[in-house]
Design a protein around this motif. Structure first.
Motif, short mmCIF file in Angstrom:
data_model
loop_
_atom_site.label_atom_id
_atom_site.label_comp_id
_atom_site.label_asym_id
_atom_site.label_seq_id
_atom_site.Cartn_x
_atom_site.Cartn_y
_atom_site.Cartn_z
N ARG A 24 0.92 -1.19 0.10
CA ARG A 24 -0.15 0.18 0.05
C ARG A 24 0.94 1.42 -0.06
O ARG A 24 0.58 2.35 0.69
CB ARG A 24 -0.96 0.14 1.26
CG ARG A 24 -1.89 -1.35 1.40
CD ARG A 24 -2.91 -1.26 0.33
NE ARG A 24 -3.70 -2.40 0.22
CZ ARG A 24 -4.22 -2.89 -0.61
NH1 ARG A 24 -4.15 -2.54 -2.00
NH2 ARG A 24 -5.01 -3.89 -0.69
N THR A 25 1.84 1.35 -0.63
CA THR A 25 2.76 2.57 -0.79
C THR A 25 3.41 2.50 -2.10
O THR A 25 3.92 1.40 -2.62
CB THR A 25 3.41 2.80 0.46
OG1 THR A 25 4.35 4.02 0.32
CG2 THR A 25 4.51 1.61 0.37
N VAL A 26 3.51 3.54 -2.68
CA VAL A 26 4.34 3.79 -3.87
C VAL A 26 6.02 3.47 -3.53
O VAL A 26 6.65 2.63 -4.22
CB VAL A 26 4.21 5.15 -4.69
CG1 VAL A 26 5.20 5.20 -5.75
CG2 VAL A 26 3.08 5.43 -5.19
N LEU A 27 6.30 4.27 -2.52
CA LEU A 27 7.85 3.93 -2.23
C LEU A 27 7.66 4.66 -0.56
O LEU A 27 7.26 5.34 -0.32
CB LEU A 27 8.79 5.11 -2.78
CG LEU A 27 10.02 4.68 -2.95
CD1 LEU A 27 10.26 3.34 -3.61
CD2 LEU A 27 10.96 5.83 -3.69
N CYS A 28 8.03 3.31 0.22
CA CYS A 28 7.87 3.55 1.84
C CYS A 28 8.80 4.66 2.37
O CYS A 28 9.94 4.94 1.42
CB CYS A 28 8.12 2.41 2.52
SG CYS A 28 9.71 1.63 2.38
N PRO A 29 9.00 5.23 3.46
CA PRO A 29 9.96 6.12 3.81
C PRO A 29 11.36 5.80 3.87
O PRO A 29 12.25 6.32 3.70
CB PRO A 29 9.46 6.45 5.18
CG PRO A 29 7.98 6.24 5.22
CD PRO A 29 7.68 5.13 4.37
N ARG A 30 11.55 4.55 4.28
CA ARG A 30 12.79 4.21 4.16
C ARG A 30 13.39 3.88 2.77
O ARG A 30 14.56 4.27 2.63
CB ARG A 30 12.95 2.44 4.86
CG ARG A 30 14.04 1.93 4.91
CD ARG A 30 14.04 0.50 5.22
NE ARG A 30 15.50 -0.31 5.38
CZ ARG A 30 15.54 -1.69 5.54
NH1 ARG A 30 14.61 -2.31 6.02
NH2 ARG A 30 16.88 -2.01 5.72
N CYS A 31 12.74 3.41 1.91
CA CYS A 31 13.27 3.37 0.33
C CYS A 31 13.25 4.62 -0.32
O CYS A 31 14.44 4.95 -0.87
CB CYS A 31 12.22 2.45 -0.45
SG CYS A 31 12.15 0.50 0.23
N ARG A 32 12.45 5.54 0.23
CA ARG A 32 12.47 6.98 -0.32
C ARG A 32 13.81 7.64 0.32
O ARG A 32 14.48 8.29 -0.31
CB ARG A 32 11.25 7.81 0.06
CG ARG A 32 11.26 9.05 -0.66
CD ARG A 32 9.78 9.66 -0.14
NE ARG A 32 8.82 9.08 -0.74
CZ ARG A 32 8.06 9.38 -1.90
NH1 ARG A 32 8.72 10.22 -2.53
NH2 ARG A 32 7.03 8.58 -2.33
N ALA A 33 14.15 7.26 1.51
CA ALA A 33 15.39 7.81 2.22
C ALA A 33 16.47 7.52 1.41
O ALA A 33 17.63 8.04 1.12
CB ALA A 33 15.50 7.34 3.67
N ALA A 34 16.49 6.11 1.07
CA ALA A 34 17.73 5.44 0.35
C ALA A 34 17.97 6.21 -0.98
O ALA A 34 18.99 6.25 -1.47
CB ALA A 34 17.59 3.93 0.00
N LEU A 35 16.73 6.46 -1.74
CA LEU A 35 17.03 7.22 -3.09
C LEU A 35 17.25 8.68 -2.87
O LEU A 35 18.10 9.13 -3.68
CB LEU A 35 15.27 7.01 -3.40
CG LEU A 35 15.29 7.65 -5.03
CD1 LEU A 35 16.02 6.69 -6.06
CD2 LEU A 35 13.93 7.52 -5.27
N MET A 36 16.70 9.15 -2.04
CA MET A 36 16.99 10.93 -1.83
C MET A 36 17.34 11.37 -0.41
O MET A 36 17.64 12.61 -0.29
CB MET A 36 15.56 11.36 -2.17
CG MET A 36 15.00 11.30 -3.61
SD MET A 36 13.65 12.22 -4.14
CE MET A 36 12.42 11.44 -3.08
N GLY A 37 18.08 10.35 0.21
CA GLY A 37 18.23 10.76 1.62
C GLY A 37 19.66 11.70 1.48
O GLY A 37 19.85 12.46 2.26
N ASP A 38 20.49 11.41 0.58
CA ASP A 38 21.87 11.82 0.67
C ASP A 38 21.70 12.75 -0.44
O ASP A 38 20.87 12.96 -1.23
CB ASP A 38 22.85 10.91 0.27
CG ASP A 38 23.25 9.95 1.90
OD1 ASP A 38 22.88 10.37 2.71
OD2 ASP A 38 23.39 8.87 1.28
N ALA A 39 22.90 13.83 -0.29
CA ALA A 39 22.72 14.91 -1.68
C ALA A 39 23.65 14.29 -2.72
O ALA A 39 24.42 13.53 -2.59
CB ALA A 39 23.89 16.02 -0.91
N PRO A 40 22.95 14.70 -3.89
CA PRO A 40 23.49 14.03 -5.23
C PRO A 40 24.85 14.41 -5.18
O PRO A 40 25.17 15.39 -4.58
CB PRO A 40 22.55 14.66 -6.07
CG PRO A 40 21.44 15.18 -5.39
CD PRO A 40 21.83 15.49 -4.33
#
Length: 284
Positions: A24-40
């Protein structure tokens, strides 16, 4: 009634997180953090192919990020285009520098053009969509919302068939893609008013695709000789191979190499993810 509502919900909501499978989620908070948690970060493959522009990536291609990219590309999880596009927009901003300016050299009022690296036609047909273009459109929308003028111009096309890149090493990929891309007729006019041209893709591994795409763009950008500069006749041997890598396609010509990242180079690149090793090289 409860079963009917559940079936309807399944039609409009994702069945599971694209990164870890949480329901029930497109991208959970943990996976969203893995994707965008650090600066590019800027990334560089090793070996670095000739002509590769400066590349920024949002995240290493591993674990949840890898799963999300594959779910979008291969399994048609199109709702992931939103978060993947947001990550790509962050990588584009990192390449533009402070205030959305390209290396401090481009007027912030001129648009940033995002140019997707094209997939092979057979791949688009098999997947039912073009992943890089879809993510690019989401990234451009995010950039505009944050005040950066941006639009997608899909001006690149394949001018010859290429083999599937899977299983090829960096040298084989360069040979496979040499001279394979070109700017479609009329594409040069679309590029002419850009303050900055940014090649975009979902993933960088060896950098061969981005290097070939940059060669094709530099060949038509106004006022540019391109990365390889001046063309000289009478080339044989190693020069022939370099000419083919540069996309010249004729044994009698080779271009003399200039600095890959000179101050007047208007072509940059941004990707959602890159191999973890390319981040390590950047840090050293």
């Amino acid at each position: 009634m409860r079963g009917w509502w559940q079936d309807l919900t399944d039609l409009v909501l994702p069945a599971e997180c694209g990164g870890c499978g949480r329901p029930r989620t497109v991208l959970c908070p943990r996976c969203r953090a893995a994707l965008m948690g650090d600066a590019p970060s800027r990334v560089r493959p090793d070996p670095e192919p000739p002509g590769l522009p400066v590349v920024h990536a949002a995240a290493p291609y591993e674990d949840q990020v890898r799963a999300a990219l594959l779910a979008h590309k291969e399994r048609g999880a199109l709702m992931l285009a939103g978060p993947l596009g947001a990550a790509l927009a962050g990588a584009v901003r990192a390449g533009l520098g402070p205030g959305g300016r390209a290396d401090g050299a481009v007027d912030s009022g001129t648009p940033v053009l995002l140019v997707p690296v094209p997939s092979a036609r057979w791949a688009v047909r098999a997947r039912g969509h073009d992943p890089a273009r879809r993510i690019a459109l989401a990234a451009a929308a995010g950039l505009r919302r944050s005040g950066t003028s941006a639009r997608v111009v899909a001006v690149l096309r394949q001018r010859r068939a290429v083999a599937d890149q899977a299983g090829l090493n960096s040298r084989q990929r360069l040979d496979n893609l040499a001279g394979a891309l070109e700017v479609a007729p009329g594409g040069g006019r679309l590029l002419a008013g850009a303050g900055r041209v940014v090649l975009v893709d979902d993933l960088m591994t060896t950098g061969a695709s981005l290097a070939e795409a940059a060669r094709a763009l530099r060949a038509v950008l106004p006022g540019k000789d391109g990365f390889y500069g001046r063309v000289t006749p009478g080339t044989t041997g190693e020069g022939v191979r370099q000419a083919q890598m540069a996309g010249v396609g004729r044994a009698e010509a080779v271009r003399e190499k200039r600095g890959a990242h000179s101050a007047d180079d208007r072509v940059g690149a941004a990707v959602v993810a890159a191999s973890p090793a390319s981040f390590e090289i950047n840090r050293n």
